[in-house]
Design an enzyme around this catalytic site. Structure first.
Site, PDB file in Angstrom:
ATOM      1  N   ASN A  99      -2.364   2.789   3.665  1.00  0.00           N
ATOM      2  CA  ASN A  99      -1.724   4.105   3.856  1.00  0.00           C
ATOM      3  C   ASN A  99      -2.556   5.209   3.213  1.00  0.00           C
ATOM      4  OD1 ASN A  99       0.556   3.445   5.362  1.00  0.00           O
ATOM      5  ND2 ASN A  99       1.577   2.649   3.530  1.00  0.00           N
ATOM      6  N   THR A 116       2.724  -6.069   2.679  1.00  0.00           N
ATOM      7  CA  THR A 116       3.247  -5.016   3.573  1.00  0.00           C
ATOM      8  C   THR A 116       2.189  -3.939   3.817  1.00  0.00           C
ATOM      9  OG1 THR A 116       4.182  -3.748   1.717  1.00  0.00           O
ATOM     10  CG2 THR A 116       5.624  -5.388   2.788  1.00  0.00           C
ATOM     11  N   ASP A 160       6.770   1.169   1.879  1.00  0.00           N
ATOM     12  CA  ASP A 160       6.462   0.203   0.818  1.00  0.00           C
ATOM     13  C   ASP A 160       7.342   0.477  -0.408  1.00  0.00           C
ATOM     14  OD1 ASP A 160       3.815   1.019   2.327  1.00  0.00           O
ATOM     15  OD2 ASP A 160       3.492  -1.042   1.640  1.00  0.00           O
ATOM     16  N   PHE A 175      -0.816  -0.930  12.626  1.00  0.00           N
ATOM     17  CA  PHE A 175      -1.735  -0.443  11.599  1.00  0.00           C
ATOM     18  C   PHE A 175      -2.208  -1.521  10.617  1.00  0.00           C
ATOM     19  CE2 PHE A 175      -3.952   2.358   8.897  1.00  0.00           C
ATOM     20  CZ  PHE A 175      -3.674   1.971   7.596  1.00  0.00           C
ATOM     21  N   ASN A 176      -1.296  -2.290  10.029  1.00  0.00           N
ATOM     22  CA  ASN A 176      -1.708  -3.241   8.990  1.00  0.00           C
ATOM     23  C   ASN A 176      -2.703  -4.277   9.517  1.00  0.00           C
ATOM     24  OD1 ASN A 176      -0.132  -1.999   7.067  1.00  0.00           O
ATOM     25  ND2 ASN A 176       1.617  -3.375   7.360  1.00  0.00           N
ATOM     26  N   HIS A 212       9.769   0.025   8.188  1.00  0.00           N
ATOM     27  CA  HIS A 212       9.028  -1.213   8.441  1.00  0.00           C
ATOM     28  C   HIS A 212       9.095  -2.209   7.270  1.00  0.00           C
ATOM     29  CE1 HIS A 212       6.997   0.888  11.803  1.00  0.00           C
ATOM     30  NE2 HIS A 212       6.737   1.852  10.967  1.00  0.00           N
ATOM     31  N   ASP A 213       8.551  -1.815   6.129  1.00  0.00           N
ATOM     32  CA  ASP A 213       8.197  -2.792   5.090  1.00  0.00           C
ATOM     33  C   ASP A 213       9.354  -3.546   4.444  1.00  0.00           C
ATOM     34  OD1 ASP A 213       5.313  -0.882   3.921  1.00  0.00           O
ATOM     35  OD2 ASP A 213       5.556  -2.291   5.576  1.00  0.00           O
ATOM     36  N   ASP A 228       0.843  -1.208   0.000  1.00  0.00           N
ATOM     37  CA  ASP A 228       0.000   0.000   0.000  1.00  0.00           C
ATOM     38  C   ASP A 228       0.880   1.261   0.000  1.00  0.00           C
ATOM     39  OD1 ASP A 228      -0.787   0.495   3.556  1.00  0.00           O
ATOM     40  OD2 ASP A 228       0.975  -0.417   2.602  1.00  0.00           O
TER      41      ASP A 228
HETATM   42  O1  RIB Z   1       2.605   0.043  10.908  1.00  0.00           O
HETATM   43  C1  RIB Z   1       3.475   0.145   9.810  1.00  0.00           C
HETATM   44  C2  RIB Z   1       2.803  -0.280   8.542  1.00  0.00           C
HETATM   45  O2  RIB Z   1       1.713   0.591   8.285  1.00  0.00           O
HETATM   46  C3  RIB Z   1       3.706  -0.172   7.303  1.00  0.00           C
HETATM   47  O3  RIB Z   1       3.370  -1.176   6.378  1.00  0.00           O
HETATM   48  C4  RIB Z   1       3.380   1.174   6.739  1.00  0.00           C
HETATM   49  O4  RIB Z   1       3.571   1.241   5.314  1.00  0.00           O
HETATM   50  C5  RIB Z   1       1.917   1.280   7.051  1.00  0.00           C
HETATM   51  O5  RIB Z   1       1.219   0.584   6.046  1.00  0.00           O
HETATM   52 CA    CA Z   2       2.810  -0.600   4.047  1.00  0.00          CA
END
Ligand code: RIB
Ligand code: CA
Length: 312
Positions: free
Chosen positions: A40, A124, A16, A165-166, A241-242, A11
């Site tokens: 996102n 991701t 990403d 979040f994801n 993160h991703d 996303d």
């Molecule tokens: O919490 C981090 C995640 O949430 C990552 O994948 C970032 O791109 C957002 O999507």
């Molecule tokens: Ca992401």
């Protein structure tokens, strides 16, 4: 060396975008497709951003539009981190190609059914597309080698104290994915808050001197502002993160992981979206997930720089 066949679901989103640079720049993956999730930003924007970033790095692979919203819940976007467009600084790029005409779920099914061997899925963003695929094509589940995802957390969250979040965006989808019986690698907040990029690393990427290095640095300059204002514990760094979900596939030895049983809370008033990681195996259930909790940050940055260096 045989390339790892993958389908990437993302996303974009600034991290990403760096994940895609790592995937394509490493030269180690046979990327069968990229599917786009809403997270996102809206599906319209993450799809547009995906086409732009792939065009920028010269990666012409099939792109499939994913689900517009979570399975049951309303869409929650993360524009506090990723801004209005979802990928600040790429607005000027004109995509070199269009998305496929069939949906992400159908695209994943077509690729898996036609593939000679198993394929690894790398999500991701929210797991809506992957869960929808598993619900629609359960007979193809065995064609998946592993799911290496960014999401969740052992003892922490970023949307609520316990939900990342994801997973938070679509807990029901995540519950389906973790319960599917497919080997999962989980790169959650415990490891991604150690996979931190500092200004010196951003300067290193920019100094590479190519278009991708310039773009990566611009992305990270924008992305870092949220972390510098809201994650002071990271001392000026930003959690990248991703790319961890791809980096683990490249070199798992760069990480510390533990095999754990993981399930997802979908009902709790305070805990919905939490990945419930049985780190001490108190339930005595068979592990279903490799849970990453530490990383060699210097090696991670070097891996990213090497990948960016090989791009246009
Ligand atoms: O919490 C981090 C995640 O949430 C990552 O994948 C970032 O791109 C957002 O999507
Ligand atoms: Ca992401």
């Amino acid at each position: 060396m045989k390339k790892i066949p993958v389908i990437i679901d993302c996303d974009p989103g600034h991290d990403d975008a760096l994940m895609l640079m790592l995937a394509f720049g490493s030269g180690l993956f046979d990327v069968k497709a990229v599917t786009t999730s809403a997270g996102n930003q809206t599906q319209d924007k993450t799809l547009a951003n995906t086409l732009k970033i792939l065009s920028l790095i010269g990666a012409n692979v099939p792109v499939y539009r994913g689900c517009e919203k979570p399975i049951f819940r309303n869409l929650v976007i993360d524009d506090s981190v990723h801004g209005e467009s979802g990928l600040h600084g790429i607005e000027w790029v004109v995509p070199a190609f269009q998305p496929e005409t069939i949906s992400a779920v159908e695209g994943i099914a077509r690729i898996l059914s036609e593939s000679e061997g198993k394929i690894t899925i790398v999500p991701t963003g929210p797991l809506t597309n992957i869960a929808a695929f598993l619900l629609a094509f359960p007979n193809l589940k065995d064609r998946i080698e592993r799911i290496s995802l960014m999401g969740g957390g052992i003892f922490r969250g970023n949307m609520t104290p316990l939900a990342e979040f994801n997973i938070y965006a679509d807990p029901e989808a995540a519950a389906i994915v973790f319960a599917a019986g497919i080997p999962v690698t989980m790169c959650g907040l415990d490891v991604t808050h150690k996979a931190v990029v500092f200004q010196k690393d951003i300067d290193l990427f920019r100094a590479i001197g190519n278009k991708s290095g310039e773009a990566a640095a611009n992305f990270l300059e924008f992305y870092s502002r949220f972390y510098r204002e809201n994650r002071i514990e990271l001392e000026g760094g930003a959690a990248l993160h991703d790319p961890c979900a791809i980096a683990w596939l490249i070199n798992p030895d760069m990480f510390k992981t533990k095999s754990c049983y993981v399930a997802v809370e979908t009902k709790g008033e305070l805990t919905s979206g939490a990945t419930v990681v049985d780190f001490y195996n108190v339930l005595k259930k068979a592990p279903n997930t490799e849970v990453a909790y530490d990383i060699n940050r210097e090696e991670y940055i070097k891996m990213l720089a090497d990948a960016i260096r090989s791009l246009p």
